[in-house]
Design a protein around this motif. Structure first.
Motif, short mmCIF file in Angstrom:
data_model
loop_
_atom_site.label_atom_id
_atom_site.label_comp_id
_atom_site.label_asym_id
_atom_site.label_seq_id
_atom_site.Cartn_x
_atom_site.Cartn_y
_atom_site.Cartn_z
N ASN A 222 30.15 71.26 29.02
CA ASN A 222 31.51 70.84 29.37
C ASN A 222 32.18 71.80 30.34
N ARG A 223 31.72 73.04 30.36
CA ARG A 223 32.40 74.06 31.18
C ARG A 223 31.56 74.52 32.35
N LYS B 148 31.00 62.85 28.71
CA LYS B 148 30.46 63.25 27.40
C LYS B 148 29.33 64.24 27.62
N ASP C 220 41.98 61.89 38.59
CA ASP C 220 41.81 61.50 37.19
C ASP C 220 40.70 62.34 36.58
N TYR C 221 40.95 62.87 35.41
CA TYR C 221 39.89 63.57 34.69
C TYR C 221 38.81 62.55 34.34
N THR C 222 37.58 62.96 34.44
CA THR C 222 36.51 62.01 34.16
C THR C 222 36.12 62.02 32.68
N PHE C 223 36.55 63.05 31.94
CA PHE C 223 36.22 63.19 30.52
C PHE C 223 34.77 62.79 30.22
N PHE D 293 36.80 65.37 17.80
CA PHE D 293 37.00 66.40 18.81
C PHE D 293 36.18 67.65 18.53
N ARG E 97 34.47 68.08 34.63
CA ARG E 97 33.99 68.34 33.26
C ARG E 97 35.19 68.51 32.34
N ASN E 98 34.98 69.04 31.16
CA ASN E 98 36.07 69.16 30.20
C ASN E 98 36.46 70.62 30.00
N HIS E 99 37.47 71.04 30.72
CA HIS E 99 37.90 72.43 30.61
C HIS E 99 39.17 72.51 29.77
N VAL E 100 39.06 73.07 28.60
CA VAL E 100 40.23 73.27 27.74
C VAL E 100 40.38 74.78 27.57
#
Ligand code: SF4
Ligand code: SF4
Ligand code: FES
Lengths: 474, 239
Positions: free
Chosen positions: B146-147, B131, B126-129, A44, B96-99
């Motif tokens: 990712n953002r 890479k 569904d999140y596409t996650f 991660f 994308r990957n938003h955390v």
């Protein structure tokens, strides 16, 4: 072959499963302590800029976010090769003390006190915080007060809602105001009085737990913890010392960057948690324990007057080396006193209000290790980065990891003593859970401090068929 | 220039010919949510958050690229529009990957603010996650794909305010990606003047100053406005 499973261990923070293996005669043959931890942590964080690590690690293993922020930031300081400003060092130590106080208060009052003060065989429906408040309102109030004090300091410094990550690589984000310092100092005497009162009540009920003290994971082990140059307890800095069960010092003066020379990590097939061991002795001979009990065994003294008085009394009762896991509760209370005294001293330092609190630098070393004593024990963050500061490799050793094997062994000891046959009796099984809770394991990022425990106990035979099940739902 | 009269949300207003619906609404104090729009650079209608309903036109049109016309009747805040805006936001999050909890822009992010203000409660898709990687090769700045919401603000400020032309888009659709020079690491992009305007313009945590930790990226957009005002109006102020 039959197996008794206790899942999840109620009231500990996170999820764990205990499997007790019985043979056909109903005798305990093996016990395993399995935890589901955040997996793939290394994956991660791969590619993330190193300075994001305090923020990331405090979120994904966030039961003690301050501890992860501290260990991560120290690892980042090492990558930047900076010495952080003196005020930043003091402020980090102060927030760490606050974290120890509030974490130990949480563990003692919310998670363990219901067992200790209401009795293990108390009706499970009321053996919780609500029951404690009813039976002993004064003690419950003490718990709430101490936790509040810790949070007062943490929120006062970190403005948690505004800045999610106050502890940063190179120092901290903002200095402390005079008002904040005075507010904290003014609140300390009351908190100390509360801690003292709690210790008094705890010592008062100790005698009713002789059986638990004798059978609660009381097998002697080696211990590890940080100490300062005088050998006194240290939470933020200091060097790692290993002390054997007989009290002799096995190794000392281990600096963070040398940890791997002395700590190996065994991967257990049935648990995501790695089990660290003292490398020179190998696995599993080299098992050791960390955390409050380990620290007071490892250190010569606390280094502050009131905590030292308590430690002296503790050693008079249990000897120089105390092995029963039950005594973790006691040790935590002594550390609460120490945390308050240490914080008072830190707040009185001349340069604590200095406004220079953050060192700036880029990547000056491709590797960094941060080591601290988290409330639950030694915490190590180890990162490698490329020349742009992107994480290429990360390793975390968390407190519950060090204690993994000892917890498993302790469960076995309790099980052998209390479990016979394949019937599930609440009081007996609760003792197994209570053993695990004595270690206050930090298992994942969920806290459920208040509420009725959800205990799910399954009795399963070798083929996986359910023989018996006991549940106390919320 | 001739003035046009039109109605927005029942309010009679007049706007200059050639003005966009977004400009007219802003002038009249009617808020329309936007994401890719940035004062000082041309609009391109990339995000579609500013969609409005115009009587007689079945399609929803972006306010930032639609010019006012005489007699237009515009609705900016119907249930239908709110539904589509939420959908667009959810798709952006899923793409994308938003955390947010560990993001440099947490608390100062335009995407996050929009999600709150538009009542987005969860993502139904569904999140596409995917890479995506990070580019931390630049001395001062970093880029986290990712953002990125592909708003193109960074590209526009890089070309049209700074005039460097370092930032570009490559790929198509969801695979589009912001690149530097001829798709090389940012640190190797010779055309980059290190002005930092792209970082100032980015609405999310995609572009950041190196060393920023959680929630630390607060962007000073006044600087961009200052430059644009100075250049176009010869006024050395940011309003
Ligand atoms: S860019 Fe905005 S929406 Fe995306 S993770 Fe960061 S704060 Fe959240
Ligand atoms: S990097 Fe930022 S400014 Fe550029 S397209 Fe992505 S979100 Fe927009
Ligand atoms: S603001 Fe109009 S399309 Fe993005």
């Amino acid at each position: 072959m039959k197996r008794i499973m206790i899942e999840p261990v109620s009231r500990i923070e996170g999820h764990a499963r205990i499997t007790i293996q019985l043979d056909d005669a109903g005798k305990v043959t093996d016990t395993k302590f399995q935890v589901t931890q955040v997996r793939g942590f290394e994956k991660f964080t791969e590619g993330r800029p190193f300075y994001e690590m305090p923020g990331i690690t405090s979120r994904i293993c966030g039961i003690c976010p301050i501890s992860h922020q501290l260990a991560a930031s120290k690892a980042c300081d090492a990558i930047m090769a900076v010495r952080i400003p003196p005020a930043a060092q003091l402020l980090r130590e102060i927030i760490h003390c606050a974290q120890v106080v509030q974490s130990h208060a949480l563990s003692f009052f919310y998670l363990s006190a219901p067992d200790l003060l209401l009795g293990m065989d108390h009706d499970p429906a009321t053996r919780n915080v609500a029951g404690l408040i009813e039976a002993n309102p004064e003690l419950a109030r003490a718990g709430i007060e101490l936790r509040k004090f810790g949070l007062l300091v943490i929120e006062g410094l970190a403005e948690e809602r505004v800045h999610p990550s106050w502890i940063v690589p190179g120092g901290v984000k903002s200095p402390m105001t005079v008002q904040a310092r005075d507010r904290f100092l003014a609140a300390i005497p009351q908190a100390m009085a509360t801690a003292e009162k709690t210790l008094g009540i705890f010592k008062g009920v100790l005698d009713s737990f002789t059986e638990e003290i004798a059978n609660f994971g009381s097998a002697p082990t080696m211990y590890a913890g940080l100490v300062d140059s005088a050998g006194n307890i240290q939470f933020y800095d200091g060097l790692l010392r290993f002390r054997a069960a007989d009290g002799s010092i096995v190794q000392e003066g281990i600096a963070a960057e040398d940890y791997a020379e002395f700590i190996g990590e065994a991967t257990l097939s049935d648990s995501y948690l790695k089990a660290p061991f003292y490398r020179p002795q190998g696995w599993p001979e080299g098992i050791y324990r960390v955390g409050a009990l380990a620290r007071i065994n490892v250190a010569e003294a606390m280094g502050t007057p009131r905590a030292d008085a308590e430690l002296t009394e503790f050693r008079q009762r249990f000897g120089r080396m105390a092995h029963s896991s039950f005594l973790y509760h006691y040790a935590r209370l002594i550390e609460v006193m120490y945390g308050l005294e240490a914080m008072q001293l830190l707040l009185q330092q001349a340069d604590v209000l200095d406004t220079h609190v953050r060192a700036e630098a880029g990547v000056n070393a491709l590797e960094g290790v941060g080591m601290i004593e988290a409330p639950r024990g030694t915490l190590i963050h180890h990162y490698k980065v490329d020349e742009n500061g992107a994480i290429t490799w990360a390793n975390l050793i968390v407190a519950t990891g060090h204690n993994n094997r000892a917890i498993g062994d302790g469960v076995r000891q309790v099980a052998e003593h209390f479990i016979r046959g394949d019937k599930l009796e609440e009081g007996m099984l609760n003792r197994v859970s209570a053993l695990v809770r004595a270690y206050d394991p930090c298992l994942s990022c969920s806290t459920h401090a208040i509420g009725v425990p959800a205990l799910d106990i399954s009795l399963v035979d070798a083929k996986g068929a359910l023989l018996d099940r006991l549940r106390s739902d919320a | 220039m001739a003035a046009k009269t039109l109605t927005i949300d029942g309010k009679q207003i007049s706007a200059e010919e050639g003005a966009t619906v977004l400009q007219a609404a802003t002038e009249a104090g009617i808020p329309i949510p936007t994401l890719c729009h940035l004062e000082g650079v041309y609009d391109m209608g990339a995000c579609r958050l500013c969609i409005v309903e115009i009587t007689g036109i079945p399609k929803l049109l972006p306010a930032c690229t639609t010019k006012v016309a005489e007699g237009m009747e515009i609705k900016t805040n119907s249930e239908r529009l709110r539904k589509y805006r939420r959908m667009i936001l959810e798709l952006l999050f899923a793409e994308r990957n938003h955390v947010c909890a560990v993001c440099v822009s947490n608390g100062h992010c335009e995407l996050q603010t929009l999600a709150y203000s538009q009542g987005m409660e969860h993502v139904r898709y569904d999140y596409t996650f995917p890479k995506w990687n990070l580019d931390t090769t630049h001395r001062l700045f970093g880029m986290d794909h990712n953002r990125c919401v592909l708003c193109n603000r960074c590209v526009r400020v890089c070309w049209h305010i700074e005039g460097a032309g370092t930032k570009n888009v490559s790929g198509r659709g969801a695979k589009s990606r912001i690149i530097t020079d001829l798709n090389m690491p940012w640190g190797d992009a010779d055309s980059c003047t290190e002005c930092g305007k792209c970082v100032m313009s980015c609405p999310t945590g995609a572009l950041f100053n190196k060393g920023s930790t959680v929630g630390e990226m607060e962007r000073d957009r006044d600087k961009l406005e200052f430059i644009v005002n100075a250049r176009e109006k010869k006024q050395w102020i940011a309003d």
